[in-house]
Design a protein around this motif. Structure first.
Motif, PDB file in Angstrom:
ATOM      1  N   LYS A 109     -22.895 -39.994  -6.826  1.00  0.00           N
ATOM      2  CA  LYS A 109     -22.966 -41.357  -6.221  1.00  0.00           C
ATOM      3  C   LYS A 109     -24.694 -41.293  -5.648  1.00  0.00           C
ATOM      4  CE  LYS A 109     -22.067 -44.801  -2.938  1.00  0.00           C
ATOM      5  NZ  LYS A 109     -21.019 -45.134  -1.766  1.00  0.00           N
ATOM      6  N   VAL A 110     -24.942 -40.158  -5.108  1.00  0.00           N
ATOM      7  CA  VAL A 110     -26.146 -40.059  -4.384  1.00  0.00           C
ATOM      8  C   VAL A 110     -27.504 -40.165  -5.185  1.00  0.00           C
ATOM      9  CG1 VAL A 110     -27.649 -38.715  -2.511  1.00  0.00           C
ATOM     10  CG2 VAL A 110     -24.928 -38.498  -2.514  1.00  0.00           C
ATOM     11  N   HIS A 111     -27.060 -39.314  -6.383  1.00  0.00           N
ATOM     12  CA  HIS A 111     -28.065 -39.180  -7.549  1.00  0.00           C
ATOM     13  C   HIS A 111     -28.293 -40.339  -8.115  1.00  0.00           C
ATOM     14  CE1 HIS A 111     -29.490 -37.535 -11.644  1.00  0.00           C
ATOM     15  NE2 HIS A 111     -30.307 -37.408 -10.736  1.00  0.00           N
ATOM     16  N   GLN A 115     -31.585 -42.970  -7.939  1.00  0.00           N
ATOM     17  CA  GLN A 115     -32.235 -43.364  -9.213  1.00  0.00           C
ATOM     18  C   GLN A 115     -32.427 -44.927  -9.111  1.00  0.00           C
ATOM     19  OE1 GLN A 115     -30.627 -41.966 -13.181  1.00  0.00           O
ATOM     20  NE2 GLN A 115     -29.191 -40.921 -11.759  1.00  0.00           N
ATOM     21  N   LEU A 116     -31.539 -45.560  -8.482  1.00  0.00           N
ATOM     22  CA  LEU A 116     -31.827 -47.092  -8.210  1.00  0.00           C
ATOM     23  C   LEU A 116     -32.856 -47.413  -7.502  1.00  0.00           C
ATOM     24  CD1 LEU A 116     -27.713 -47.937  -7.887  1.00  0.00           C
ATOM     25  CD2 LEU A 116     -29.369 -48.815  -9.487  1.00  0.00           C
ATOM     26  N   SER A 117     -33.084 -46.693  -6.370  1.00  0.00           N
ATOM     27  CA  SER A 117     -34.121 -46.882  -5.526  1.00  0.00           C
ATOM     28  C   SER A 117     -35.331 -46.728  -6.097  1.00  0.00           C
ATOM     29  CB  SER A 117     -34.085 -45.959  -3.968  1.00  0.00           C
ATOM     30  OG  SER A 117     -34.342 -44.636  -4.393  1.00  0.00           O
ATOM     31  N   LYS A 118     -35.964 -45.804  -6.931  1.00  0.00           N
ATOM     32  CA  LYS A 118     -36.919 -45.708  -7.834  1.00  0.00           C
ATOM     33  C   LYS A 118     -37.100 -47.035  -8.531  1.00  0.00           C
ATOM     34  CE  LYS A 118     -37.647 -41.876  -6.052  1.00  0.00           C
ATOM     35  NZ  LYS A 118     -38.939 -41.656  -4.735  1.00  0.00           N
ATOM     36  N   ARG A 119     -36.197 -47.777  -8.905  1.00  0.00           N
ATOM     37  CA  ARG A 119     -36.416 -48.772  -9.749  1.00  0.00           C
ATOM     38  C   ARG A 119     -36.631 -50.374  -8.909  1.00  0.00           C
ATOM     39  NH1 ARG A 119     -35.142 -48.091 -15.394  1.00  0.00           N
ATOM     40  NH2 ARG A 119     -35.706 -50.192 -15.569  1.00  0.00           N
ATOM     41  N   ALA A 120     -36.315 -50.079  -7.587  1.00  0.00           N
ATOM     42  CA  ALA A 120     -36.257 -51.195  -6.897  1.00  0.00           C
ATOM     43  C   ALA A 120     -37.653 -51.884  -6.328  1.00  0.00           C
ATOM     44  CB  ALA A 120     -35.290 -51.130  -5.546  1.00  0.00           C
ATOM     45  N   SER A 121     -37.850 -53.070  -6.100  1.00  0.00           N
ATOM     46  CA  SER A 121     -39.056 -53.764  -5.767  1.00  0.00           C
ATOM     47  C   SER A 121     -38.929 -54.543  -4.594  1.00  0.00           C
ATOM     48  CB  SER A 121     -39.447 -54.644  -7.227  1.00  0.00           C
ATOM     49  OG  SER A 121     -39.436 -54.000  -8.155  1.00  0.00           O
ATOM     50  N   GLY A 122     -37.695 -54.586  -4.088  1.00  0.00           N
ATOM     51  CA  GLY A 122     -37.722 -55.336  -2.828  1.00  0.00           C
ATOM     52  C   GLY A 122     -38.253 -54.801  -1.493  1.00  0.00           C
ATOM     53  N   ASP A 123     -38.307 -55.692  -0.634  1.00  0.00           N
ATOM     54  CA  ASP A 123     -38.368 -55.489   0.795  1.00  0.00           C
ATOM     55  C   ASP A 123     -37.362 -54.594   1.578  1.00  0.00           C
ATOM     56  OD1 ASP A 123     -41.218 -56.649   0.647  1.00  0.00           O
ATOM     57  OD2 ASP A 123     -40.122 -58.427   0.238  1.00  0.00           O
ATOM     58  N   TYR A 124     -36.300 -55.243   1.048  1.00  0.00           N
ATOM     59  CA  TYR A 124     -35.049 -54.722   1.631  1.00  0.00           C
ATOM     60  C   TYR A 124     -34.257 -54.033   0.411  1.00  0.00           C
ATOM     61  CZ  TYR A 124     -35.908 -56.642   6.240  1.00  0.00           C
ATOM     62  OH  TYR A 124     -36.465 -57.054   7.387  1.00  0.00           O
ATOM     63  N   TYR A 125     -33.324 -52.974   0.800  1.00  0.00           N
ATOM     64  CA  TYR A 125     -32.585 -52.386  -0.321  1.00  0.00           C
ATOM     65  C   TYR A 125     -31.087 -52.641   0.223  1.00  0.00           C
ATOM     66  CZ  TYR A 125     -36.598 -49.873  -2.164  1.00  0.00           C
ATOM     67  OH  TYR A 125     -37.923 -49.594  -2.630  1.00  0.00           O
ATOM     68  N   LEU A 126     -30.143 -53.180  -0.496  1.00  0.00           N
ATOM     69  CA  LEU A 126     -28.908 -53.204  -0.250  1.00  0.00           C
ATOM     70  C   LEU A 126     -27.906 -52.457  -1.141  1.00  0.00           C
ATOM     71  CD1 LEU A 126     -26.384 -54.322   1.331  1.00  0.00           C
ATOM     72  CD2 LEU A 126     -26.513 -56.558  -0.098  1.00  0.00           C
ATOM     73  N   ILE A 213     -37.640 -41.326   5.269  1.00  0.00           N
ATOM     74  CA  ILE A 213     -36.697 -40.283   5.371  1.00  0.00           C
ATOM     75  C   ILE A 213     -36.513 -39.614   4.303  1.00  0.00           C
ATOM     76  CG2 ILE A 213     -35.704 -41.238   7.545  1.00  0.00           C
ATOM     77  CD1 ILE A 213     -33.290 -42.030   5.812  1.00  0.00           C
ATOM     78  N   GLY A 214     -37.025 -40.009   3.035  1.00  0.00           N
ATOM     79  CA  GLY A 214     -36.875 -39.457   1.725  1.00  0.00           C
ATOM     80  C   GLY A 214     -35.967 -39.918   0.956  1.00  0.00           C
ATOM     81  N   GLY A 215     -35.310 -41.217   1.523  1.00  0.00           N
ATOM     82  CA  GLY A 215     -34.176 -41.979   0.774  1.00  0.00           C
ATOM     83  C   GLY A 215     -33.031 -41.188   0.668  1.00  0.00           C
ATOM     84  N   HIS A 216     -32.036 -41.283  -0.598  1.00  0.00           N
ATOM     85  CA  HIS A 216     -31.069 -40.553  -0.908  1.00  0.00           C
ATOM     86  C   HIS A 216     -31.232 -39.298  -1.070  1.00  0.00           C
ATOM     87  CE1 HIS A 216     -28.836 -44.427  -0.798  1.00  0.00           C
ATOM     88  NE2 HIS A 216     -27.825 -43.511  -0.647  1.00  0.00           N
ATOM     89  N   GLU A 217     -32.345 -38.843  -1.516  1.00  0.00           N
ATOM     90  CA  GLU A 217     -32.900 -37.273  -1.822  1.00  0.00           C
ATOM     91  C   GLU A 217     -32.693 -36.377  -0.701  1.00  0.00           C
ATOM     92  OE1 GLU A 217     -36.325 -35.015  -4.436  1.00  0.00           O
ATOM     93  OE2 GLU A 217     -36.694 -36.964  -3.673  1.00  0.00           O
ATOM     94  N   ALA A 218     -32.864 -37.220   0.507  1.00  0.00           N
ATOM     95  CA  ALA A 218     -32.756 -36.234   1.703  1.00  0.00           C
ATOM     96  C   ALA A 218     -31.303 -35.882   2.019  1.00  0.00           C
ATOM     97  CB  ALA A 218     -33.393 -37.108   2.890  1.00  0.00           C
ATOM     98  N   VAL A 219     -30.272 -36.438   1.364  1.00  0.00           N
ATOM     99  CA  VAL A 219     -29.017 -36.085   1.652  1.00  0.00           C
ATOM    100  C   VAL A 219     -28.336 -35.798   0.245  1.00  0.00           C
ATOM    101  CG1 VAL A 219     -28.627 -37.414   3.745  1.00  0.00           C
ATOM    102  CG2 VAL A 219     -28.291 -38.433   1.667  1.00  0.00           C
ATOM    103  N   LYS A 220     -28.900 -35.447  -0.665  1.00  0.00           N
ATOM    104  CA  LYS A 220     -28.723 -35.033  -2.106  1.00  0.00           C
ATOM    105  C   LYS A 220     -27.215 -34.488  -2.350  1.00  0.00           C
ATOM    106  CE  LYS A 220     -31.771 -31.536  -3.160  1.00  0.00           C
ATOM    107  NZ  LYS A 220     -32.926 -31.063  -4.248  1.00  0.00           N
TER     108      LYS A 220
END
Length: 368
Positions: A109-111, A115-126, A213-220
């Motif tokens: 799930k973290v992976h 990947q999703l965050s790398k494709r996102a363009s928003g000011d906020y991520y949900l 904080i490095g996003g999800h990669e920080a808790v991979k």
């Protein structure tokens, strides 16, 4: 017996304080004079064919206009991709991407979230889970709360519409733990990492803070990535708000009892830092607090010592208050001692799986 009963009185008082101290998602209104930011709704999916129709129709009903929805099909072997294409056809707000193969220390799930965050363009991520359904104005409420509290992450434990037997016993305990034992005022008012709770089914980030904080990669490699990423934000000095989101977020976590067992097993011992000492202390406390009141109550009925009735009655009151706050089935409070016994067996099982290096099975993957 007086001191034992006093413990329950204090716990009820603490629970009431927590219920009123936790912000409610329904209590905030979005300032329409401010520019509407783009919100990226990011959803990892792996073999979620039973959830596709519900979540897509839920997202199509959102009233917030500036959204993009990116769904990652994490190498599903069922009809997830087919149903996604069918349900999102012709709606430009939706994008479907294919997940890459899992490698290295990454948890599935973290992976996928990375990947999703790398494709996102928003000011906020949900980030939401595939088994979630959102109320129409959820984005407006989350954004309003984040702005009001100056929070870089708004998260919360959803409402769980439980049906199955083990599900009804174990799933609502998530709310019991949060409302009973997490000091909400400290958790939301300060930046103390240990006082942190989060739920991966609903994680509303400010983009800049998430990336800092490095996003999800920080808790991979984490099996409890939601808590760890929230702690990472606090460690960086950012504000994290745990809200009562049960008015707006429903989570249909499991369909079968074995899914409930396996899902919780992978998180319980891991969430305690794989510490035998912590687990044993917790098991002893849960036995004393949630199970011992039952024989004491029976003794009180048989002997006429009314004081022995008090712990169980207060325990039931505490659980009832929590279930009402979490919009759960109110009558489940009666099963609290049985739920505690089930949790003790689960804790023991989760610990053994780790100690014996058997690991955990989830979504067709094996985790150590």
């Amino acid at each position: 017996m007086i001191y034992y009963s006093a413990l329950f009185i204090l716990m009820v008082i603490g629970t009431i304080i927590n219920i009123f101290a936790m912000p409610r998602l329904a209590s905030y209104q979005l300032n329409q004079n401010k520019a509407a930011p783009l919100v990226s709704i990011l959803i990892p999916m792996r073999n979620e064919e039973r959830n596709v129709e519900r979540i897509i129709r839920s997202l199509k009903g959102l009233t917030y206009q500036r959204v993009e929805v990116i769904i990652l099909d994490d190498q599903s072997t069922d009809r997830t991709r087919q149903l996604l294409e069918q349900e999102t056809k012709g709606d430009k707000r939706f994008s479907i991407i294919e997940g890459k193969s899992l490698s290295g220390e990454w948890v599935g799930k973290v992976h996928a979230c990375h990947q999703l965050s790398k494709r996102a363009s928003g000011d906020y991520y949900l980030f939401i889970d595939a088994d979630v359904a959102l109320k129409q104005d959820t984005i407006e409420q989350a954004l309003a709360l984040a702005r009001k509290k100056k929070a870089k992450l708004v998260t919360g434990f959803p409402r769980f519409p439980v049906k199955k037997r083990i599900e009804s016993l174990l799933v609502p305990l998530q709310h019991v733990v949060v409302f009973s034992y997490l000091p909400i005022i400290i958790a939301n008012g300060g930046k103390y990492p240990a006082a942190t709770a989060a739920h991966g089914a609903f994680m509303f980030f400010k983009k800049e803070a998430y990336e800092s904080i490095g996003g999800h990669e920080a808790v991979k490699s984490s099996l409890v990535e939601d808590v760890h990423i929230a702690r990472a934000l606090k460690e960086k000095g950012e504000k994290v708000i745990l809200a009562n989101v049960t008015s707006h977020v429903n989570c249909y976590m499991y369909e079968k009892d074995d899914e409930v067992w396996n899902g919780f097993a992978k998180n319980v011992y891991t969430g305690l830092g794989r510490s035998i000492n912590r687990l044993v202390i917790l098991m002893v406390f849960f036995t004393v607090y949630y199970i011992l009141p039952v024989p004491l109550f029976l003794y009180g009925v048989a002997s006429g010592h009314l004081l022995f009735l008090l712990p169980l009655l207060l325990l039931f009151l505490q659980r009832l208050l929590i279930d009402l706050a979490a919009k759960q089935k109110w009558y489940l409070f009666i099963a609290m001692p049985v739920a505690a016994i089930a949790l003790l067996f689960l804790m023991n099982h989760s610990m053994k799986q780790s100690i014996q290096h058997k690991g955990y099975q989830w979504k067709g993957r094996h985790y150590k």
